[in-house]
Design an enzyme around this catalytic site. Structure first.
Site, PDB file in Angstrom:
ATOM      1  CD  GLU A   1      31.181  52.919 -32.171  1.00 59.82           C
ATOM      2  OE1 GLU A   1      31.783  53.937 -31.788  1.00 59.82           O
ATOM      3  OE2 GLU A   1      30.886  51.987 -31.410  1.00 59.82           O
TER       4      GLU A   1
ATOM      5  CE1 TYR B   1      36.533  53.351 -30.880  1.00 61.38           C
ATOM      6  CE2 TYR B   1      34.840  54.425 -32.224  1.00 61.38           C
ATOM      7  CZ  TYR B   1      35.209  53.685 -31.114  1.00 61.38           C
ATOM      8  OH  TYR B   1      34.233  53.237 -30.257  1.00 61.38           O
TER       9      TYR B   1
ATOM     10  CG  ASP C   1      36.137  53.906 -26.053  1.00 57.07           C
ATOM     11  OD1 ASP C   1      36.983  53.309 -25.346  1.00 57.07           O
ATOM     12  OD2 ASP C   1      34.957  54.058 -25.717  1.00 57.07           O
TER      13      ASP C   1
ATOM     14  CB  CYS D   1      39.752  53.193  -6.705  1.00 59.24           C
ATOM     15  SG  CYS D   1      40.319  54.176  -8.083  1.00 59.24           S
TER      16      CYS D   1
ATOM     17  CB  CYS E   1      44.483  48.696 -10.757  1.00 57.42           C
ATOM     18  SG  CYS E   1      44.642  50.373 -11.359  1.00 57.42           S
TER      19      CYS E   1
END
Ligand code: SF4
Length: 328
Positions: A60, A143, A161, A222, A231
């Site tokens: 991370e 985070y 994130d 998409c 969506c």
């Protein structure tokens, strides 16, 4: 949105297309055992997801400002040299700084080294398991602490994130991540709420990959997106008679959409505030509260009212006992 269906779609996609990354290996022993064996995503689903917090934190911190491609060889080298937090605590800072070369933002190397020393000295080499304690370690912010809790300790919490933020902004709210119309706290509880029970780790991993490979920042795919029918952003694009949200992002319609942003008095944040205001007066029957919100604040959707109540309860801002709502 149909959460269960969204979870099913994302997991199905992840099993097929998720990335095999070295920091997703459970721990050092597993890494050695599997050396030379190609890990597959399917194996992640068949074994315990708890991973070594040390590997989670190293990856991370490396990934914070650096692209995955650049981190991959550095991570493998770093972990090979210092496989455990104890090994890193015994290293010289200068060695760690040299090893870090090429990743940039050298402060992260120093933090990592200090963090290893602290974990060994204060916690006997065992990482703490609460967000508060984790955040006292050098270089660990909200985070990273949440990432450790989800990835290493299997807690059912959301890790926000940039990829995950973008996906939820588009799918649930129909906007880009920089135009989210609710407070960060509300957004966080909204994301936490989406985590399937006992699947905090794979769920966050799956979303990160989905955001990196499908729902990307500039050119979301998409056309081939398995979550297209759920969506809101895609739905908005279709209302403007644009085929996909990806195309919509490039058209002038988008500016029109920006101008038509939801008035504050229609946001969940506003309704949440009015519900808490009403309960400040006294506890109230739920149906009476719903009617008050409909008559005085225009909240006519029962479904939305229910979702807002649910989020307030989750945030421990209100309590429901029987059919009455109160502040304590
Ligand atoms: S349809 Fe497009 S914007 Fe919506 S989730 Fe899929 S890739 Fe992202």
């Amino acid at each position: 949105m149909n959460r269960a269906l969204f979870q099913k779609i994302i997991f199905a996609w992840f099993e097929k297309h998720g990335r095999v990354l070295p920091w997703r290996v459970k721990n050092h022993e597993d890494a050695q055992r599997m050396s030379g064996v190609r890990e597959t995503l399917a194996t992640y689903f068949t074994k315990a997801w708890r991973r070594d917090p040390y590997r989670v934190i190293v990856s991370e911190l490396m990934l914070q400002q650096t692209q995955v491609d650049r981190v991959l060889p550095k991570f493998e080298h770093f972990i090979k040299r210092w496989p455990t937090v104890l090994d890193l605590s015994r290293a010289k800072l200068s060695e760690v700084m040299i090893e870090w070369q090429g990743l940039g933002y050298n402060r992260r190397a120093r933090f990592l080294h200090e963090m290893a020393k602290r974990v060994v000295e204060k916690y006997n080499g065992v990482f703490p398991q609460t967000e508060t304690e984790l955040r006292t370690l050098p270089g660990i912010g909200e985070y990273t602490a949440r990432a450790v809790l989800a990835f290493a300790y299997g807690q059912d919490i959301g890790v926000i994130d940039t990829n995950i933020k973008r996906i939820f902004a588009r799918v649930e709210l129909g906007v880009e991540a920089n135009a989210i119309p609710i407070s960060p706290k509300e957004f966080q509880s909204f994301i936490d709420f989406s985590v399937p029970k006992h699947h905090g780790d794979p769920w966050n991993q799956a979303l990160m990959d989905f955001g990196a490979l499908v729902c990307t920042a500039k050119s979301p795919k998409c056309d081939h997106c398995p979550a297209k029918t759920l969506c809101i952003a895609q739905r908005i694009a279709e209302e403007y008679r644009v085929k996909t949200y990806a195309e919509f992002l490039k058209t002038p319609h988008r500016n029109q959409q920006k101008k038509q942003s939801i008035p504050f008095e229609q946001t969940n944040r506003y309704f949440r505030g009015r519900i808490v205001d009403k309960l400040r007066e006294s506890p109230i029957h739920m149906e009476e509260l719903r009617m008050h919100m409909e008559t005085n604040h225009g909240l006519s959707s029962r479904k939305k009212f229910g979702e807002i109540i649910e989020s307030l309860v989750l945030d421990k801002l209100i309590y429901i006992r029987g059919s009455r709502a109160s502040l304590d």
